[in-house]
Design a protein around this motif. Sequence first.
Motif, PDB file in Angstrom:
ATOM      1  N   ASN A  88       0.821  -1.224   0.000  1.00  0.00           N
ATOM      2  CA  ASN A  88       0.000   0.000   0.000  1.00  0.00           C
ATOM      3  C   ASN A  88       0.848   1.264   0.000  1.00  0.00           C
ATOM      4  O   ASN A  88       0.580   2.201   0.758  1.00  0.00           O
ATOM      5  N   THR A  89       1.876   1.248  -0.814  1.00  0.00           N
ATOM      6  CA  THR A  89       2.788   2.394  -0.858  1.00  0.00           C
ATOM      7  C   THR A  89       2.756   3.012  -2.253  1.00  0.00           C
ATOM      8  O   THR A  89       2.679   2.280  -3.249  1.00  0.00           O
ATOM      9  N   GLY A  90       2.838   4.326  -2.308  1.00  0.00           N
ATOM     10  CA  GLY A  90       2.852   5.013  -3.588  1.00  0.00           C
ATOM     11  C   GLY A  90       4.235   4.993  -4.212  1.00  0.00           C
ATOM     12  O   GLY A  90       5.216   4.563  -3.596  1.00  0.00           O
ATOM     13  N   LEU A  91       4.302   5.461  -5.476  1.00  0.00           N
ATOM     14  CA  LEU A  91       5.590   5.533  -6.174  1.00  0.00           C
ATOM     15  C   LEU A  91       6.038   6.976  -6.243  1.00  0.00           C
ATOM     16  O   LEU A  91       5.213   7.895  -6.292  1.00  0.00           O
ATOM     17  N   ILE A  92       7.339   7.164  -6.263  1.00  0.00           N
ATOM     18  CA  ILE A  92       7.875   8.516  -6.347  1.00  0.00           C
ATOM     19  C   ILE A  92       8.964   8.524  -7.409  1.00  0.00           C
ATOM     20  O   ILE A  92       9.698   7.539  -7.550  1.00  0.00           O
ATOM     21  N   GLU A  93       9.041   9.617  -8.165  1.00  0.00           N
ATOM     22  CA  GLU A  93      10.056   9.696  -9.219  1.00  0.00           C
ATOM     23  C   GLU A  93      11.373  10.190  -8.638  1.00  0.00           C
ATOM     24  O   GLU A  93      11.392  11.146  -7.860  1.00  0.00           O
ATOM     25  N   HIS A  94      12.464   9.536  -9.018  1.00  0.00           N
ATOM     26  CA  HIS A  94      13.789   9.961  -8.558  1.00  0.00           C
ATOM     27  C   HIS A  94      14.468  10.762  -9.668  1.00  0.00           C
ATOM     28  O   HIS A  94      14.857  10.184 -10.684  1.00  0.00           O
ATOM     29  N   PRO A  95      14.595  12.072  -9.454  1.00  0.00           N
ATOM     30  CA  PRO A  95      15.123  12.933 -10.543  1.00  0.00           C
ATOM     31  C   PRO A  95      16.500  12.492 -11.028  1.00  0.00           C
ATOM     32  O   PRO A  95      16.789  12.567 -12.223  1.00  0.00           O
ATOM     33  N   HIS A  96      17.377  11.997 -10.123  1.00  0.00           N
ATOM     34  CA  HIS A  96      18.707  11.655 -10.621  1.00  0.00           C
ATOM     35  C   HIS A  96      18.692  10.365 -11.458  1.00  0.00           C
ATOM     36  O   HIS A  96      19.561  10.151 -12.273  1.00  0.00           O
ATOM     37  N   ILE A  97      17.656   9.532 -11.280  1.00  0.00           N
ATOM     38  CA  ILE A  97      17.553   8.375 -12.192  1.00  0.00           C
ATOM     39  C   ILE A  97      17.091   8.847 -13.564  1.00  0.00           C
ATOM     40  O   ILE A  97      17.576   8.380 -14.594  1.00  0.00           O
ATOM     41  N   VAL A  98      16.164   9.809 -13.581  1.00  0.00           N
ATOM     42  CA  VAL A  98      15.724  10.381 -14.858  1.00  0.00           C
ATOM     43  C   VAL A  98      16.946  10.906 -15.605  1.00  0.00           C
ATOM     44  O   VAL A  98      17.163  10.608 -16.787  1.00  0.00           O
ATOM     45  N   GLU A  99      17.772  11.622 -14.865  1.00  0.00           N
ATOM     46  CA  GLU A  99      18.973  12.206 -15.472  1.00  0.00           C
ATOM     47  C   GLU A  99      19.918  11.114 -15.965  1.00  0.00           C
ATOM     48  O   GLU A  99      20.444  11.172 -17.084  1.00  0.00           O
ATOM     49  N   ASP A 100      20.101  10.094 -15.128  1.00  0.00           N
ATOM     50  CA  ASP A 100      20.993   8.994 -15.463  1.00  0.00           C
ATOM     51  C   ASP A 100      20.522   8.274 -16.724  1.00  0.00           C
ATOM     52  O   ASP A 100      21.304   8.016 -17.653  1.00  0.00           O
ATOM     53  N   ILE A 101      19.223   7.966 -16.798  1.00  0.00           N
ATOM     54  CA  ILE A 101      18.683   7.254 -17.963  1.00  0.00           C
ATOM     55  C   ILE A 101      18.802   8.135 -19.206  1.00  0.00           C
ATOM     56  O   ILE A 101      19.215   7.677 -20.277  1.00  0.00           O
ATOM     57  N   THR A 102      18.482   9.438 -19.050  1.00  0.00           N
ATOM     58  CA  THR A 102      18.580  10.361 -20.186  1.00  0.00           C
ATOM     59  C   THR A 102      20.007  10.386 -20.728  1.00  0.00           C
ATOM     60  O   THR A 102      20.235  10.316 -21.933  1.00  0.00           O
ATOM     61  N   GLN A 103      20.962  10.455 -19.798  1.00  0.00           N
ATOM     62  CA  GLN A 103      22.381  10.495 -20.217  1.00  0.00           C
ATOM     63  C   GLN A 103      22.809   9.213 -20.910  1.00  0.00           C
ATOM     64  O   GLN A 103      23.517   9.237 -21.911  1.00  0.00           O
ATOM     65  N   LYS A 104      22.364   8.066 -20.370  1.00  0.00           N
ATOM     66  CA  LYS A 104      22.750   6.790 -20.974  1.00  0.00           C
ATOM     67  C   LYS A 104      22.234   6.692 -22.408  1.00  0.00           C
ATOM     68  O   LYS A 104      22.930   6.235 -23.300  1.00  0.00           O
ATOM     69  N   PHE A 105      20.997   7.153 -22.632  1.00  0.00           N
ATOM     70  CA  PHE A 105      20.449   7.133 -23.989  1.00  0.00           C
ATOM     71  C   PHE A 105      21.230   8.088 -24.893  1.00  0.00           C
ATOM     72  O   PHE A 105      21.535   7.758 -26.030  1.00  0.00           O
ATOM     73  N   ALA A 106      21.552   9.273 -24.374  1.00  0.00           N
ATOM     74  CA  ALA A 106      22.271  10.270 -25.178  1.00  0.00           C
ATOM     75  C   ALA A 106      23.635   9.708 -25.586  1.00  0.00           C
ATOM     76  O   ALA A 106      24.052   9.813 -26.734  1.00  0.00           O
ATOM     77  N   LYS A 107      24.317   9.058 -24.643  1.00  0.00           N
ATOM     78  CA  LYS A 107      25.646   8.508 -24.912  1.00  0.00           C
ATOM     79  C   LYS A 107      25.607   7.469 -26.015  1.00  0.00           C
ATOM     80  O   LYS A 107      26.507   7.364 -26.830  1.00  0.00           O
ATOM     81  N   ARG A 108      24.555   6.674 -26.014  1.00  0.00           N
ATOM     82  CA  ARG A 108      24.421   5.632 -27.036  1.00  0.00           C
ATOM     83  C   ARG A 108      23.813   6.187 -28.317  1.00  0.00           C
ATOM     84  O   ARG A 108      23.610   5.446 -29.281  1.00  0.00           O
ATOM     85  N   GLY A 109      23.487   7.488 -28.307  1.00  0.00           N
ATOM     86  CA  GLY A 109      22.934   8.127 -29.499  1.00  0.00           C
ATOM     87  C   GLY A 109      21.554   7.602 -29.860  1.00  0.00           C
ATOM     88  O   GLY A 109      21.191   7.560 -31.031  1.00  0.00           O
ATOM     89  N   ARG A 110      20.797   7.174 -28.864  1.00  0.00           N
ATOM     90  CA  ARG A 110      19.479   6.624 -29.150  1.00  0.00           C
ATOM     91  C   ARG A 110      18.401   7.530 -28.570  1.00  0.00           C
ATOM     92  O   ARG A 110      18.603   8.194 -27.563  1.00  0.00           O
ATOM     93  N   ALA A 111      17.245   7.545 -29.240  1.00  0.00           N
ATOM     94  CA  ALA A 111      16.140   8.348 -28.735  1.00  0.00           C
ATOM     95  C   ALA A 111      15.500   7.619 -27.562  1.00  0.00           C
ATOM     96  O   ALA A 111      15.403   6.397 -27.561  1.00  0.00           O
ATOM     97  N   MET A 112      15.083   8.392 -26.554  1.00  0.00           N
ATOM     98  CA  MET A 112      14.478   7.782 -25.378  1.00  0.00           C
ATOM     99  C   MET A 112      12.963   7.901 -25.450  1.00  0.00           C
ATOM    100  O   MET A 112      12.420   8.973 -25.663  1.00  0.00           O
ATOM    101  N   ALA A 113      12.296   6.764 -25.307  1.00  0.00           N
ATOM    102  CA  ALA A 113      10.833   6.799 -25.287  1.00  0.00           C
ATOM    103  C   ALA A 113      10.371   7.256 -23.903  1.00  0.00           C
ATOM    104  O   ALA A 113      11.076   7.048 -22.913  1.00  0.00           O
ATOM    105  N   ALA A 114       9.181   7.891 -23.882  1.00  0.00           N
ATOM    106  CA  ALA A 114       8.671   8.439 -22.613  1.00  0.00           C
ATOM    107  C   ALA A 114       8.559   7.355 -21.541  1.00  0.00           C
ATOM    108  O   ALA A 114       8.839   7.591 -20.374  1.00  0.00           O
ATOM    109  N   ASN A 115       8.190   6.112 -21.978  1.00  0.00           N
ATOM    110  CA  ASN A 115       7.972   5.083 -20.956  1.00  0.00           C
ATOM    111  C   ASN A 115       9.272   4.603 -20.305  1.00  0.00           C
ATOM    112  O   ASN A 115       9.238   3.885 -19.311  1.00  0.00           O
TER     113      ASN A 115
END
Length: 420
Positions: A88-115
């Motif tokens: 019974n716990t909610g979810l919370i977004e971790h901004p530094h994971i968003v940043e980490d995932i965005t960077q990993k996609f950028a490094k590989r030169g791939r577009a990141m899907a919203a999901n």
Amino acid sequence: MTIAAEVISVGTELLLGDILNSNAQYLAQELAALGISHHYQTTVGDNPDRLQGVIQHAASRANLLIFTGGLGPTPDDLTTETIAAAFNTGLIEHPHIVEDITQKFAKRGRAMAANNLKQALQPIGADILPNRVGTAPGMIWQPNPDLLILTFPGVPSEMKTMWRETAVPLLQSKGWSTDTIVSRTLYFWGIAESSLAEKVAPYFDSPNPTVAPYANKGGVKLRISAKAKTEADAIALITPIEQQLRAIGGPDCYGTTPTLAEVVGKLLLSKKQTLSVAESCTGGGLGQLLTETPGSSTYFWGGIIAYDNSVKVRLLGVDSVVLEREGAVSEAVALQMASGVRDRLGTDWGISITGIAGPGGGTDAKPVGLVYIGIAGPEGAIAFSTQYGDRGRFWVRQGSANTALDQLRRKLQYGESTSG
Ligand code: ATP
Ligand code: MG
């Protein structure tokens, strides 16, 4: 508190039998090595209701739940949200994971899907279990004081890295792990697995450390594993056995570095010597093995892929009369190729390989799998034949490239060839 772990593998493909549950096997071995009791393994499909049922059941009988699979970005990846819902716990977004995932996609030169950003959501109160090698991180969460939850992606390489780098130290720091296991592997070339096994047979009965042989890409390896309270204790158990096994292996043992190319590289570096190669039947495979080691440009100068006879003559200086008389696959031609590439590239050492990789091209006198290897060095050149039989093109090429490296290793280490 006694710790009882349960491994929960999530994925419909496991239930369908599409893939083998190697993650559960790995985690089971690791838990045993760490001295953590492990009473149940559960496999469940990508179905939120059934997964929730499994979580509740597991939480009632275990206090360490280890999940693998279903952390990815697709709609059928629902492990994280289902765990949160089960408590019974909610979810919370971790901004530094968003940043980490965005960077990993950028490094590989791939577009990141919203999901993909779904992977930045974790239950409120959970810590991140970082994923250095992939995008989906896991969680470290204690929804209540008596329960620890760890989640890992399904991809085995990611799961293992995260387990070793973060989970094991965490379990050790909590005092949950009573034992530690340390393994050391010795590598051998030029001896059959059965011969080595016969020589070291008495060691296979040793309970701690254990010694086990494995085939290793045409070579053999022996893994020595010790279980003890501390790493230092485990190493103290391993060291004398390692020395004895090295002594038994003699020159066939090339140490604890897995690849011969790296071992040869280190030897050349320490002697400040250089190498060039002349390859016929391996078509660049030897150069590839050598250049897999970072920094190889210091000692590996280059090579000539001399597939056609005209290249052997024009670029390596092989005598066309000898070539005609002895054939391209011959000791004389291997010798001239090795000396030729050494002279022309101006290196300390030259290695040559010429053989019949098959499946066609064999004769009674020169059957498929016959390979000549030449080694030219400061003290002259030698050439010898090896025979791989009809084990297939891949093995003839892979085996001869490694045998060539092994012969150079023996010369660099012992100053003479130990081959027949
Ligand atoms: P991804 O981010 O790649 O989607 P994920 O955490 O969602 O990772 P899954 O989608 O469940 O994980 O699995 C990814 C791949 O990992 C699978 O296709 C499969 O090859 C492998 N895999 C999953 N579970 C296991 C398992 N228990 N044992 C071995 N391999 C597995
Ligand atoms: Mg997935």
